[in-house]
Design an enzyme around this catalytic site. Structure first.
Site, mmCIF file in Angstrom:
data_model
loop_
_atom_site.group_PDB
_atom_site.id
_atom_site.type_symbol
_atom_site.label_atom_id
_atom_site.label_comp_id
_atom_site.label_asym_id
_atom_site.label_seq_id
_atom_site.Cartn_x
_atom_site.Cartn_y
_atom_site.Cartn_z
ATOM 1 N N ASP A 278 -10.223 13.553 -18.198
ATOM 2 C CA ASP A 278 -10.452 12.106 -18.279
ATOM 3 C C ASP A 278 -10.166 11.707 -19.730
ATOM 4 O O ASP A 278 -10.935 12.027 -20.631
ATOM 5 C CB ASP A 278 -11.903 11.799 -17.883
ATOM 6 C CG ASP A 278 -12.218 10.306 -17.926
ATOM 7 O OD1 ASP A 278 -11.500 9.558 -18.611
ATOM 8 O OD2 ASP A 278 -13.208 9.902 -17.283
ATOM 9 N N LYS B 260 -10.725 0.198 -19.340
ATOM 10 C CA LYS B 260 -11.266 0.316 -20.696
ATOM 11 C C LYS B 260 -10.182 -0.003 -21.728
ATOM 12 O O LYS B 260 -9.645 -1.087 -21.710
ATOM 13 C CB LYS B 260 -11.864 1.711 -20.901
ATOM 14 C CG LYS B 260 -12.726 2.192 -19.721
ATOM 15 C CD LYS B 260 -13.921 1.308 -19.427
ATOM 16 C CE LYS B 260 -14.719 1.883 -18.258
ATOM 17 N NZ LYS B 260 -15.677 0.960 -17.708
ATOM 18 N N TYR C 215 -18.903 10.850 -17.488
ATOM 19 C CA TYR C 215 -19.201 9.515 -16.982
ATOM 20 C C TYR C 215 -20.149 9.623 -15.787
ATOM 21 O O TYR C 215 -19.867 10.309 -14.804
ATOM 22 C CB TYR C 215 -17.907 8.781 -16.609
ATOM 23 C CG TYR C 215 -18.184 7.514 -15.873
ATOM 24 C CD1 TYR C 215 -18.976 6.523 -16.459
ATOM 25 C CD2 TYR C 215 -17.705 7.298 -14.590
ATOM 26 C CE1 TYR C 215 -19.275 5.358 -15.778
ATOM 27 C CE2 TYR C 215 -17.995 6.135 -13.899
ATOM 28 C CZ TYR C 215 -18.787 5.171 -14.511
ATOM 29 O OH TYR C 215 -19.096 4.030 -13.821
ATOM 30 N N ARG D 110 0.824 -1.217 0.000
ATOM 31 C CA ARG D 110 0.000 0.000 0.000
ATOM 32 C C ARG D 110 0.858 1.267 0.000
ATOM 33 O O ARG D 110 0.445 2.304 -0.499
ATOM 34 C CB ARG D 110 -0.957 -0.002 1.211
ATOM 35 C CG ARG D 110 -1.739 1.303 1.354
ATOM 36 C CD ARG D 110 -2.901 1.198 2.326
ATOM 37 N NE ARG D 110 -2.562 0.629 3.603
ATOM 38 C CZ ARG D 110 -1.847 1.252 4.554
ATOM 39 N NH1 ARG D 110 -1.377 2.469 4.355
ATOM 40 N NH2 ARG D 110 -1.602 0.646 5.691
HETATM 41 N N1 PLP Z 1 -14.335 7.506 -16.955
HETATM 42 C C1 PLP Z 1 -15.037 7.025 -17.998
HETATM 43 C C2 PLP Z 1 -15.091 7.822 -19.269
HETATM 44 C C3 PLP Z 1 -15.724 5.808 -17.884
HETATM 45 O O1 PLP Z 1 -16.436 5.365 -18.935
HETATM 46 C C4 PLP Z 1 -15.670 5.097 -16.664
HETATM 47 C C5 PLP Z 1 -16.397 3.819 -16.497
HETATM 48 O O2 PLP Z 1 -17.216 3.440 -17.306
HETATM 49 C C6 PLP Z 1 -14.925 5.624 -15.611
HETATM 50 C C7 PLP Z 1 -14.274 6.825 -15.785
HETATM 51 C C8 PLP Z 1 -14.834 4.891 -14.298
HETATM 52 O O3 PLP Z 1 -13.906 3.841 -14.412
HETATM 53 P P1 PLP Z 1 -13.948 2.491 -13.559
HETATM 54 O O4 PLP Z 1 -15.178 1.746 -13.956
HETATM 55 O O5 PLP Z 1 -12.664 1.818 -13.919
HETATM 56 O O6 PLP Z 1 -13.990 2.881 -12.124
#
Ligand code: PLP
Length: 408
Positions: free
Chosen positions: A186, A211, A113, A60
């Protein structure tokens, strides 16, 4: 300690695709194994002087050699100076908001998201964050929101899940920095293959490694990356704030523990090795699916920034290179129930949430998100994978036709 540097040091700096394919040239220092093995230790033995061989003490606290490799590689691909791996994309994104001082004001996209919006509503306000949601394609609205009161952070996601609205990242970086705010992006959907936010002025980049980076629907992971000093004049003005938040983020991970398991870090790195050829293929397939359905009698609109008719196309073409990624949404003609029925009739497209894997997925976001959803009811979100694009088009064609018959 970098194992790569103690084994087969590269004599020159290679480009992103080479760095990804070879995982930055790391080997097992003992056996030369390609790739290096997974070190499963959560704790590391000390010698008589109380030192550990690689400077690692506890998973950690400092992570594991697999973290160092994936962090080095992703920082390199993004052109950042450092990266931190997290247990999920949400763990990475929310870390940024959690380390801001209570009472901070943040400006976030109206479309982004869904999970992050939900976290801000459920926990952000409770923690004293003031957040303002803006339509990111309206730069006047962004500027007005950022300048209305002292702002700590402007956040963007482009193209934004699930409508693929495009944000002008360079313009937003400028707005943020003029107001003394940090700018976070993001970059999950475009990946560094198609967009490099640091070159456009971002201070922080976030990824859901779940992803495209991993790309195989078998890992949940997240990453944050910080911009290098001197990369961009606009960003330099607030390099002090950037360094301060980065130190807080490292401490946050260490003290709250949203860490990835060593095996998951290995799988994430394995996926990244093929990121470039996957993205090339996926983006080309997504473009052909989008083009096919852009003039289809059973589809009213295709949301995909690669289409010249898309409202975000001009900006996307400026800030994306080599393609527009693999995400698009179809708006189905007729009663909105028809979109649900079309998803039901797909055989190749799997009805599953998430995105960015080798298997194509289809999702009726409105149904998935529930009553708080702002997703249009007639919309189906598609994540294009590595199947033959002709098979994907045929699967959607038959599904739309059957759905039209069912609801005629
Ligand atoms: N950002 C985007 C554009 C996403 O599509 C997602 C999840 O679908 C996330 C962040 C969150 O990621 P995680 O599911 O790995 O926590």
């Amino acid at each position: 300690m970098s194992i790569r540097k103690t084994y087969t040091p590269w004599t020159k700096e290679y480009g992103a695709e080479t760095r990804a394919a070879q995982g930055d040239g790391w080997r097992c220092p003992t056996t030369g194994a390609v790739p290096p093995p997974v070190s499963m230790g959560a704790t590391f033995a000390r010698d008589e002087q109380y030192r550990t061989p690689a400077g690692l003490a506890y998973l950690r606290d400092q992570g594991t050699p697999g973290y160092e490799q994936v962090e080095d590689v992703v920082a390199g691909l993004e052109g950042g100076s450092d990266a931190l791996v997290f247990a999920s994309g949400m763990a990475a994104a929310t870390a940024v908001f959690q380390v801001l001082p209570a009472g901070s004001r943040v400006v976030v996209p109206q479309t982004m998201y869904f999970g992050l919006t939900k976290w801000l509503l459920e926990f952000g306000e409770q923690r004293g964050l003031e957040f303002v949601r803006v339509p990111m394609d309206d730069l006047d609205a962004v500027s007005e929101a950022v300048n209305a009161a002292p702002t700590a952070l402007l956040w963007a996601e482009s193209p934004a899940n699930p409508t693929w609205l495009v944000t002008d990242l360079a313009a937003c970086a400028d707005i943020a920095h003029r107001a003394g705010a940090l700018f976070g992006v993001d970059n999950t959907v475009p990946t560094p293959v198609h967009t490099r936010p640091f070159e456009l002025g971002a201070d922080l980049v976030m990824h859901s490694g779940t992803k495209y980076l991993n790309g195989h629907n078998d890992v949940v992971a997240g990453l944050l990356v910080v911009a290098p000093d001197g990369a961009d004049d606009r960003a330099d003005a607030i390099s002090g704030q950037r360094q301060a938040i980065w130190e807080r983020l490292r401490l946050h991970r260490r003290l709250t523990g949203p860490i990835l398991g060593p095996w998951e870090a290995y799988l994430l790195m394995r996926g990244i090795r093929t990121l470039y050829p996957r993205m090339r293929q996926i983006s080309a397939s997504a473009m052909s699916v989008a083009e096919h359905f852009s003039s289809h009698p059973l589809v009213t609109r295709v949301a995909y920034p690669g289409l010249p008719t898309d409202p975000g196309h001009k900006v996307a073409s400026r800030q994306m290179s080599g393609g527009y990624s693999g995400m698009l949404s179809l708006h189905v003609a007729g009663d909105w129930q028809r979109s649900l029925r079309a998803a039901e009739h797909c055989e190749l497209f799997i009805r599953a949430t998430s995105l960015g894997g080798v298997e194509s997925l289809i999702e009726h976001r409105y149904t998935f998100e529930g009553p708080d959803s702002t997703s249009p009811k007639d919309m189906l979100r598609l994540s294009i994978g590595l199947e033959d694009p002709a098979d994907l088009v045929a699967d959607l064609e038959q599904a739309l036709e059957r759905a039209a018959k069912d609801t005629a």
